[in-house]
Write a protein that holds these residues in place. Sequence first.
Motif, PDB file in Angstrom:
ATOM      1  N   TYR A   1      21.259  73.607 -31.468  1.00 28.64           N
ATOM      2  CA  TYR A   1      21.143  72.414 -32.312  1.00 28.64           C
ATOM      3  C   TYR A   1      22.161  72.533 -33.435  1.00 28.64           C
ATOM      4  O   TYR A   1      22.148  73.521 -34.188  1.00 28.64           O
ATOM      5  CB  TYR A   1      19.721  72.308 -32.886  1.00 28.64           C
TER       6      TYR A   1
ATOM      7  N   CYS B   1      23.749  65.852 -36.133  1.00 24.80           N
ATOM      8  CA  CYS B   1      22.499  65.093 -36.002  1.00 24.80           C
ATOM      9  C   CYS B   1      22.496  63.895 -36.956  1.00 24.80           C
ATOM     10  O   CYS B   1      22.782  64.039 -38.148  1.00 24.80           O
ATOM     11  CB  CYS B   1      21.314  66.011 -36.301  1.00 24.80           C
ATOM     12  N   ILE B   2      22.163  62.734 -36.424  1.00 26.69           N
ATOM     13  CA  ILE B   2      22.126  61.516 -37.254  1.00 26.69           C
ATOM     14  C   ILE B   2      20.687  61.113 -37.608  1.00 26.69           C
ATOM     15  O   ILE B   2      20.441  60.041 -38.163  1.00 26.69           O
ATOM     16  CB  ILE B   2      22.843  60.338 -36.554  1.00 26.69           C
ATOM     17  N   GLY B   3      19.736  61.947 -37.236  1.00 26.23           N
ATOM     18  CA  GLY B   3      18.344  61.685 -37.613  1.00 26.23           C
ATOM     19  C   GLY B   3      17.716  60.498 -36.919  1.00 26.23           C
ATOM     20  O   GLY B   3      16.753  59.905 -37.421  1.00 26.23           O
ATOM     21  N   CYS B   4      18.211  60.152 -35.753  1.00 22.94           N
ATOM     22  CA  CYS B   4      17.695  58.952 -35.065  1.00 22.94           C
ATOM     23  C   CYS B   4      16.294  59.154 -34.477  1.00 22.94           C
ATOM     24  O   CYS B   4      15.591  58.196 -34.186  1.00 22.94           O
ATOM     25  CB  CYS B   4      18.656  58.532 -33.952  1.00 22.94           C
ATOM     26  N   LYS B   5      15.906  60.387 -34.273  1.00 22.13           N
ATOM     27  CA  LYS B   5      14.577  60.766 -33.759  1.00 22.13           C
ATOM     28  C   LYS B   5      14.340  60.351 -32.308  1.00 22.13           C
ATOM     29  O   LYS B   5      13.194  60.329 -31.847  1.00 22.13           O
ATOM     30  CB  LYS B   5      13.446  60.220 -34.646  1.00 22.13           C
ATOM     31  N   ALA B   6      15.419  60.006 -31.608  1.00 22.39           N
ATOM     32  CA  ALA B   6      15.261  59.695 -30.178  1.00 22.39           C
ATOM     33  C   ALA B   6      14.671  60.902 -29.443  1.00 22.39           C
ATOM     34  O   ALA B   6      13.902  60.756 -28.492  1.00 22.39           O
ATOM     35  CB  ALA B   6      16.612  59.311 -29.582  1.00 22.39           C
ATOM     36  N   CYS B   7      15.042  62.100 -29.900  1.00 17.60           N
ATOM     37  CA  CYS B   7      14.544  63.327 -29.253  1.00 17.60           C
ATOM     38  C   CYS B   7      13.039  63.459 -29.419  1.00 17.60           C
ATOM     39  O   CYS B   7      12.353  63.987 -28.533  1.00 17.60           O
ATOM     40  CB  CYS B   7      15.261  64.547 -29.810  1.00 17.60           C
TER      41      CYS B   7
ATOM     42  N   ILE C   1      12.036  66.037 -36.306  1.00 23.27           N
ATOM     43  CA  ILE C   1      13.262  66.004 -37.107  1.00 23.27           C
ATOM     44  C   ILE C   1      12.851  65.840 -38.561  1.00 23.27           C
ATOM     45  O   ILE C   1      12.121  64.916 -38.916  1.00 23.27           O
ATOM     46  CB  ILE C   1      14.179  64.826 -36.692  1.00 23.27           C
TER      47      ILE C   1
ATOM     48  N   CYS D   1      19.789  62.838 -26.587  1.00 22.69           N
ATOM     49  CA  CYS D   1      20.499  62.912 -27.884  1.00 22.69           C
ATOM     50  C   CYS D   1      21.855  62.195 -27.804  1.00 22.69           C
ATOM     51  O   CYS D   1      22.743  62.603 -27.053  1.00 22.69           O
ATOM     52  CB  CYS D   1      20.694  64.368 -28.282  1.00 22.69           C
ATOM     53  N   PRO D   2      22.051  61.142 -28.604  1.00 21.90           N
ATOM     54  CA  PRO D   2      23.273  60.327 -28.475  1.00 21.90           C
ATOM     55  C   PRO D   2      24.529  61.017 -29.003  1.00 21.90           C
ATOM     56  O   PRO D   2      25.636  60.623 -28.651  1.00 21.90           O
ATOM     57  CB  PRO D   2      22.952  59.071 -29.301  1.00 21.90           C
ATOM     58  N   THR D   3      24.363  62.034 -29.847  1.00 28.04           N
ATOM     59  CA  THR D   3      25.545  62.682 -30.438  1.00 28.04           C
ATOM     60  C   THR D   3      25.735  64.111 -29.904  1.00 28.04           C
ATOM     61  O   THR D   3      26.608  64.826 -30.394  1.00 28.04           O
ATOM     62  CB  THR D   3      25.392  62.758 -31.972  1.00 28.04           C
TER      63      THR D   3
ATOM     64  N   ALA E   1      23.938  66.482 -30.532  1.00 24.83           N
ATOM     65  CA  ALA E   1      23.605  67.430 -31.604  1.00 24.83           C
ATOM     66  C   ALA E   1      22.756  68.572 -31.059  1.00 24.83           C
ATOM     67  O   ALA E   1      22.809  69.686 -31.570  1.00 24.83           O
ATOM     68  CB  ALA E   1      22.857  66.704 -32.720  1.00 24.83           C
ATOM     69  N   VAL E   2      21.978  68.271 -30.041  1.00 23.96           N
ATOM     70  CA  VAL E   2      21.205  69.345 -29.394  1.00 23.96           C
ATOM     71  C   VAL E   2      21.623  69.373 -27.923  1.00 23.96           C
ATOM     72  O   VAL E   2      21.630  68.340 -27.251  1.00 23.96           O
ATOM     73  CB  VAL E   2      19.675  69.166 -29.599  1.00 23.96           C
TER      74      VAL E   2
HETATM   75  S1  SF4 Z   1      18.247  62.709 -30.782  1.00 27.54           S
HETATM   76 FE1  SF4 Z   1      19.917  64.047 -31.452  1.00 27.54          FE
HETATM   77  S2  SF4 Z   1      20.865  62.953 -33.183  1.00 27.54           S
HETATM   78 FE2  SF4 Z   1      18.874  61.978 -32.807  1.00 27.54          FE
HETATM   79  S3  SF4 Z   1      17.493  63.076 -34.221  1.00 27.54           S
HETATM   80 FE3  SF4 Z   1      17.355  64.141 -32.244  1.00 27.54          FE
HETATM   81  S4  SF4 Z   1      18.862  65.806 -32.407  1.00 27.54           S
HETATM   82 FE4  SF4 Z   1      19.340  64.342 -34.047  1.00 27.54          FE
END
Ligand code: SF4
Length: 308
Positions: free
Chosen positions: A48, A53-59, A94, A192-194, A196-197
């Motif tokens: 990670y 991470c953009i904090g979108c919380k999709a994860c 997150i 995760c769209p970026t 980040a993980v």
């Molecule tokens: S999906 Fe990826 S970018 Fe979005 S909060 Fe989770 S780790 Fe961060």
Amino acid sequence: MGISRRSALKALAGAAGSMAAAAVVPSVCRASSGTPAVDASGYDGMLYDATRCIGCKACMVACNEANDLEPDTGASSERWQMPLDLNEHTKNIIKCYRDETGDKYSFVKRQCMHCIDPACAAACMIGALAKREHGIVTYQADLCVGCRYCEMACPFNVPKFEWSSLAGKIVKCELCKDRIAVGKQPACTEVCPTHAVIYGKRGELLAEAHRRLEEQPERYVKHVYGEHEVGGTQVLYLAGVDFDLLGLPAYGDEAAPARLRSIQETIYQGFTTPFALYAVLAGVMWKNRRTSGDDDDRDEPASEEESS
Ligand code: SF4
Ligand code: SF4
Ligand code: SF4
């Protein structure tokens, strides 16, 4: 309804027997929790990168869906999923760190770290938590007795007890082991769209983390969290702010189970004898009462009166 002496003796004999049995189990459990792996580079893990991470919380949403967990809407007046921490409905969260000025901030993803030598498994008397395939620390609900020793042992405060259930169990990330078993990646890394993980083998993830540190030293704190902490973890972190600000304490490289095992040995050795004695004593009392004919059902009403 009162409790008869016969029932009480039966229960005592049963409970003492179980406790005596449980007290001698740790020698078996140590084998299931395993000794520290010499080479964990082939174990499954995640990297990670908090700076991506953009904090979108999709994860978080994907995690709940993949694990069939009820959304935790408690902190949002039932409007949307907004847990404050890991809990019985949340295996992955997150969080956000922001400094006093508000200028510096970072998101951080928290879930089970999948320690190479997991303290939770070492503390589990009967091997309900254990390191299994791919090095994943998994949970077998049918073995769990709900003692919550794992909760106390985990250095990252990860396992959560299912308080809302009468037969509460432990809830924690198992790295989406069922998805991995059919060739998929964990739900959180998939969505995760970026990126980040990301998911992969620990050795490859570690190499990738060091590559990023070398290529962009100004972006990161110069450290891969989890490379050495508590003997190493399979979930690794990169960040742009100090890890302790993100709730990842500066642990040494000694795995906690080594210490735990020696404490357990002392405790269980001391407990085995009294519990075994209680079991034998209750058994003798139970047998004596049967022999003296004081054990038929006529005894029950008198006992109920006594207990009322
Ligand atoms: S999906 Fe990826 S970018 Fe979005 S909060 Fe989770 S780790 Fe961060
Ligand atoms: S983070 Fe805690 S629950 Fe996860 S493997 Fe390590 S000790 Fe066990
Ligand atoms: S690996 Fe699976 S269970 Fe673990 S945090 Fe990711 S989605 Fe949740």
